[in-house]
Motif scaffolding. Structure first.
Motif, PDB file in Angstrom:
ATOM      1  N   ARG A 259      -5.580 -20.770 -31.080  1.00 58.92           N
ATOM      2  CA  ARG A 259      -5.440 -22.134 -31.206  1.00 58.92           C
ATOM      3  C   ARG A 259      -6.787 -23.046 -30.901  1.00 58.92           C
ATOM      4  NH1 ARG A 259      -0.560 -23.047 -28.491  1.00 58.92           N
ATOM      5  NH2 ARG A 259       0.362 -22.396 -30.543  1.00 58.92           N
ATOM      6  N   ASN A 260      -7.431 -22.349 -29.802  1.00 61.01           N
ATOM      7  CA  ASN A 260      -8.751 -23.203 -29.365  1.00 61.01           C
ATOM      8  C   ASN A 260     -10.184 -22.614 -29.639  1.00 61.01           C
ATOM      9  OD1 ASN A 260      -7.135 -25.112 -28.061  1.00 61.01           O
ATOM     10  ND2 ASN A 260      -6.690 -23.713 -26.418  1.00 61.01           N
ATOM     11  N   ILE A 261      -9.934 -21.330 -30.348  1.00 58.39           N
ATOM     12  CA  ILE A 261     -11.366 -20.691 -30.768  1.00 58.39           C
ATOM     13  C   ILE A 261     -12.003 -21.129 -31.685  1.00 58.39           C
ATOM     14  CG2 ILE A 261     -12.418 -18.537 -31.019  1.00 58.39           C
ATOM     15  CD1 ILE A 261      -9.982 -17.032 -29.712  1.00 58.39           C
ATOM     16  N   ILE A 262     -13.400 -21.475 -31.413  1.00 59.31           N
ATOM     17  CA  ILE A 262     -14.190 -21.875 -32.891  1.00 59.31           C
ATOM     18  C   ILE A 262     -14.666 -20.580 -33.595  1.00 59.31           C
ATOM     19  CG2 ILE A 262     -16.522 -22.897 -33.338  1.00 59.31           C
ATOM     20  CD1 ILE A 262     -16.450 -24.321 -30.756  1.00 59.31           C
ATOM     21  N   ARG A 263     -14.417 -21.108 -35.118  1.00 62.88           N
ATOM     22  CA  ARG A 263     -14.639 -19.969 -35.807  1.00 62.88           C
ATOM     23  C   ARG A 263     -15.909 -20.154 -36.713  1.00 62.88           C
ATOM     24  NH1 ARG A 263      -9.290 -21.725 -34.628  1.00 62.88           N
ATOM     25  NH2 ARG A 263      -8.937 -22.141 -36.755  1.00 62.88           N
ATOM     26  N   LEU A 264     -16.721 -19.225 -37.087  1.00 66.88           N
ATOM     27  CA  LEU A 264     -17.934 -19.249 -37.687  1.00 66.88           C
ATOM     28  C   LEU A 264     -17.355 -18.494 -39.122  1.00 66.88           C
ATOM     29  CD1 LEU A 264     -20.759 -18.461 -35.348  1.00 66.88           C
ATOM     30  CD2 LEU A 264     -19.813 -20.737 -36.184  1.00 66.88           C
ATOM     31  N   VAL A 265     -17.263 -19.074 -40.177  1.00 67.34           N
ATOM     32  CA  VAL A 265     -16.821 -18.511 -41.373  1.00 67.34           C
ATOM     33  C   VAL A 265     -17.628 -18.730 -42.553  1.00 67.34           C
ATOM     34  CG1 VAL A 265     -14.319 -18.206 -42.540  1.00 67.34           C
ATOM     35  CG2 VAL A 265     -14.565 -19.373 -40.319  1.00 67.34           C
ATOM     36  N   ILE A 266     -17.664 -17.565 -43.482  1.00 61.39           N
ATOM     37  CA  ILE A 266     -18.664 -17.848 -44.628  1.00 61.39           C
ATOM     38  C   ILE A 266     -17.942 -18.848 -45.734  1.00 61.39           C
ATOM     39  CG2 ILE A 266     -19.676 -15.727 -44.519  1.00 61.39           C
ATOM     40  CD1 ILE A 266     -17.542 -14.672 -46.409  1.00 61.39           C
ATOM     41  N   GLU A 267     -16.561 -19.159 -45.733  1.00 57.86           N
ATOM     42  CA  GLU A 267     -16.248 -20.256 -46.294  1.00 57.86           C
ATOM     43  C   GLU A 267     -14.844 -20.833 -45.563  1.00 57.86           C
ATOM     44  OE1 GLU A 267     -13.631 -21.503 -50.325  1.00 57.86           O
ATOM     45  OE2 GLU A 267     -14.632 -19.432 -50.247  1.00 57.86           O
ATOM     46  N   ARG A 268     -15.067 -21.868 -45.034  1.00 59.53           N
ATOM     47  CA  ARG A 268     -14.236 -22.691 -43.980  1.00 59.53           C
ATOM     48  C   ARG A 268     -13.242 -23.427 -45.094  1.00 59.53           C
ATOM     49  NH1 ARG A 268     -15.286 -28.287 -43.375  1.00 59.53           N
ATOM     50  NH2 ARG A 268     -13.979 -28.430 -41.548  1.00 59.53           N
ATOM     51  N   TRP A 271      -9.945 -28.487 -43.728  1.00 59.83           N
ATOM     52  CA  TRP A 271      -8.927 -29.237 -42.896  1.00 59.83           C
ATOM     53  C   TRP A 271      -8.789 -28.845 -41.474  1.00 59.83           C
ATOM     54  CZ3 TRP A 271      -7.579 -27.204 -47.854  1.00 59.83           C
ATOM     55  CH2 TRP A 271      -7.676 -28.011 -48.720  1.00 59.83           C
ATOM     56  N   ASP A 272      -9.799 -27.830 -41.389  1.00 58.69           N
ATOM     57  CA  ASP A 272      -9.207 -27.036 -39.914  1.00 58.69           C
ATOM     58  C   ASP A 272     -10.676 -27.502 -38.982  1.00 58.69           C
ATOM     59  OD1 ASP A 272      -9.357 -25.514 -37.732  1.00 58.69           O
ATOM     60  OD2 ASP A 272      -8.502 -23.681 -38.573  1.00 58.69           O
ATOM     61  N   PRO A 273     -10.677 -28.342 -38.081  1.00 63.39           N
ATOM     62  CA  PRO A 273     -11.837 -28.791 -37.340  1.00 63.39           C
ATOM     63  C   PRO A 273     -12.696 -27.826 -36.513  1.00 63.39           C
ATOM     64  CG  PRO A 273      -9.831 -29.394 -36.283  1.00 63.39           C
ATOM     65  CD  PRO A 273      -9.375 -28.917 -37.479  1.00 63.39           C
ATOM     66  N   LEU A 274     -11.837 -26.436 -36.224  1.00 66.34           N
ATOM     67  CA  LEU A 274     -12.570 -25.702 -35.464  1.00 66.34           C
ATOM     68  C   LEU A 274     -13.037 -24.608 -36.417  1.00 66.34           C
ATOM     69  CD1 LEU A 274      -9.519 -24.817 -32.940  1.00 66.34           C
ATOM     70  CD2 LEU A 274     -11.777 -25.759 -32.583  1.00 66.34           C
ATOM     71  N   GLU A 275     -13.210 -24.674 -37.492  1.00 67.68           N
ATOM     72  CA  GLU A 275     -13.902 -23.825 -38.524  1.00 67.68           C
ATOM     73  C   GLU A 275     -15.214 -24.428 -38.675  1.00 67.68           C
ATOM     74  OE1 GLU A 275     -11.623 -22.667 -41.783  1.00 67.68           O
ATOM     75  OE2 GLU A 275      -9.701 -21.841 -40.399  1.00 67.68           O
ATOM     76  N   ILE A 276     -16.389 -23.578 -38.897  1.00 71.23           N
ATOM     77  CA  ILE A 276     -17.620 -23.936 -38.979  1.00 71.23           C
ATOM     78  C   ILE A 276     -18.158 -22.849 -40.077  1.00 71.23           C
ATOM     79  CG2 ILE A 276     -20.106 -23.944 -38.219  1.00 71.23           C
ATOM     80  CD1 ILE A 276     -19.080 -24.544 -35.479  1.00 71.23           C
ATOM     81  N   GLY A 277     -18.284 -23.505 -41.102  1.00 70.39           N
ATOM     82  CA  GLY A 277     -18.909 -22.703 -42.480  1.00 70.39           C
ATOM     83  C   GLY A 277     -20.325 -22.378 -42.159  1.00 70.39           C
ATOM     84  N   VAL A 278     -20.668 -21.272 -42.233  1.00 70.27           N
ATOM     85  CA  VAL A 278     -22.100 -20.631 -42.071  1.00 70.27           C
ATOM     86  C   VAL A 278     -22.330 -19.777 -43.364  1.00 70.27           C
ATOM     87  CG1 VAL A 278     -21.784 -20.100 -39.622  1.00 70.27           C
ATOM     88  CG2 VAL A 278     -21.042 -18.380 -41.331  1.00 70.27           C
ATOM     89  N   PRO A 279     -23.652 -19.738 -43.797  1.00 67.39           N
ATOM     90  CA  PRO A 279     -24.079 -19.117 -45.266  1.00 67.39           C
ATOM     91  C   PRO A 279     -23.663 -17.752 -45.167  1.00 67.39           C
ATOM     92  CG  PRO A 279     -25.846 -20.344 -44.274  1.00 67.39           C
ATOM     93  CD  PRO A 279     -24.637 -20.185 -43.307  1.00 67.39           C
TER      94      PRO A 279
END
Length: 484
Positions: A259-268, A271-279
């Motif tokens: 619920r609180n973990i920040i996620r680095l994702v290749i496609e975010r 609508w999810d503020p905790l997801e950060i799109g990375v190349p």
């Protein structure tokens, strides 16, 4: 024994003579004290030159070696004791959890289980997640650049990022001094084993639930309930967003512990503020600033003979297959467009045909892939080609911090629906003047350091790569969170 100076230097009572014809040093007996001084002066420099020679050759040997690297070995960062810690790491420091091997290294050692019907992943996990050395690109890329190129799998960002964060300049071994805590769980590899085939939702969730039980039992998790923790997910967010027991993928992101973990994702998910799109990882992994600067010069000046190109395969199972339409269109416009049909060519990790096509084209057509994003967009940009997008969700709301907010500075947008009404891609692209194309390409070339993953330790010392940018985004977010 030193030769006599008499034939070339008639007076040598107090000095060393250099015989000009054979460059031998000549010394009279009364000058020996001077030779001793000379040796004492030159000896340190000789030692330094020898040391530099040894280090340079050791570095070269390690650079050219291609030994398999299945496991990520933690590096010990330098723990500075000087009072300028906050100045060197103003955003804070990162602590990396030492997880039980079942959550990362064992997955690499058991690579054949990651895709039972293929050896793909046993090749992909080599060299710290970079994959096999791309020796086939010799001749396509400058010779000195060839060791920086690999056949990198698009789903290896968890392994690559773990290797990078182990060597992050602002990593700390002291958790009490950390601003952020990194969880090096290879969730994409763990879940990916069960995405295809007759596997239950329990199988897809098992590793993720085990990981969360472990991390929630840690002291520093309990301090913040995970709000200062972050993780990399090597597959698209939709593979972890299952709702209910019968949908696609894992329910990892929807579990209470996430619920609180920040996620680095290749496609975010936008609508999810905790997801950060990375190349997506590409095949270019620079070893130094010099690699980046030389590659930028190469793509900036490379001769481009095609207006645009398309690299991809058809999706025959899809009604009104858009990629199939683009492939046919490109083949019909063969005087302006170069095509690589991935049904007839190996495109999974890249190929020399793909890189040559991107290098030779001003623009590259980038429709959505199996999801909205494509690894191909980053491959195209690394080659200095300007992406042409047909869905805004392909990039514009996915990679904040990596790609400019001013979308027209580095890309062209053509709504996919307009093509059904007769819009000509060729005519749209021909409207751009050579100066406008040059400016867009320059912007794309400037972005290259931020969208590639440099080699750990040897990586771009002063030019920040994608992992540096991603960690800084996390640290800035946590700093703002603390201020609020």
């Amino acid at each position: 024994m030193l030769p006599s100076c008499e034939h070339s230097c008639h007076q040598c009572p107090k000095r060393i003579c250099l015989e000009e014809t054979n460059k031998n040093l000549c010394l009279h007996s009364s000058c020996r004290w001077f030779l001793l001084v000379l040796i004492l002066v030159l000896l340190p420099q000789i030692f330094l030159d020898f040391k530099y020679f040894v280090i340079s050759n050791v570095s070269l040997a390690s650079l050219l070696s291609d030994s398999p690297q299945h496991a990520i070995t933690p590096e010990t960062p330098t723990q500075g004791s000087s009072p300028d810690k906050n100045e060197t790491c103003p955003l804070g420091r990162v602590y990396v959890y030492d997880l039980p091997p079942v959550f990362n290294n064992e997955l690499l050692h058991n690579c054949s289980s990651l895709e039972p019907w293929s050896t793909r992943y046993c090749d992909a996990v080599l060299n710290g997640g970079f994959g096999q050395r791309a020796i086939e690109l010799i001749g396509v890329v400058p010779e000195r650049q060839a060791p920086a190129w690999y056949w990198t799998d698009q789903f290896m960002s968890e392994v690559i990022f773990h290797n990078k964060v182990q060597n992050y300049a602002c990593r700390t071994l002291e958790p009490e001094s950390a601003t952020a805590f990194y969880i090096p769980f290879y969730a994409g590899l763990a879940v990916g084993r069960y995405l295809f085939g007759n596997h239950s939702s329990e199988e897809r969730d098992r590793d993720c639930e085990m990981l969360l039980r472990w991390v929630q039992d840690q002291q520093y998790w309990k301090r913040s309930n995970g709000s200062d923790h972050f993780i990399t997910l090597g597959r698209i967010a939709w593979d972890f967003h299952r709702y209910g027991p019968f949908g696609w993928g894992s329910g990892f992101i929807n579990m209470a512990g996430m619920r609180n973990i920040i996620r680095l994702v290749i496609e975010r998910s936008p609508w999810d503020p905790l997801e950060i799109g990375v190349p997506y990882p590409t095949g270019f992994h620079p070893r130094s600033n010099a690699d980046i600067l030389e590659w930028q010069r190469h793509v900036r000046t490379h001769r481009r003979t095609s207006l645009f190109c398309f690299v991809g395969g058809t999706r025959g199972a899809f009604k009104d297959d858009f990629r199939g339409r683009l492939l046919s269109y490109c083949k019909n416009e063969s005087d302006s467009c170069r095509a690589v049909d991935c049904a007839k060519s190996r495109c999974h990790h890249g190929s020399s045909d793909i890189l040559e096509t991107f290098l030779a084209s001003d623009f590259c057509l980038q429709p959505r892939g199996d999801s909205y994003t494509r690894r191909s967009m980053f491959d195209c940009m690394v080659a200095g080609s300007i992406p042409v997008l047909f869905w805004e969700q392909t990039a514009y709301d996915k990679y904040q911090g990596f790609l400019p907010e001013e979308h027209t500075s580095y890309s062209v947008f053509i709504d996919y629906k307009s093509l059904k009404n007769g819009t000509s891609i060729r005519k749209v692209l021909e409207r751009f003047s050579s100066e406008e194309v040059r400016k867009m390409r320059e912007k794309v070339v400037d972005l290259i350091p931020k969208i590639v993953y440099a080699k750990p330790q040897q990586g771009s010392e002063y030019i920040k790569d994608a992992s540096d940018v991603a960690i800084e985004i996390v640290l800035r977010r946590l700093k703002k969170q603390g201020a609020d």
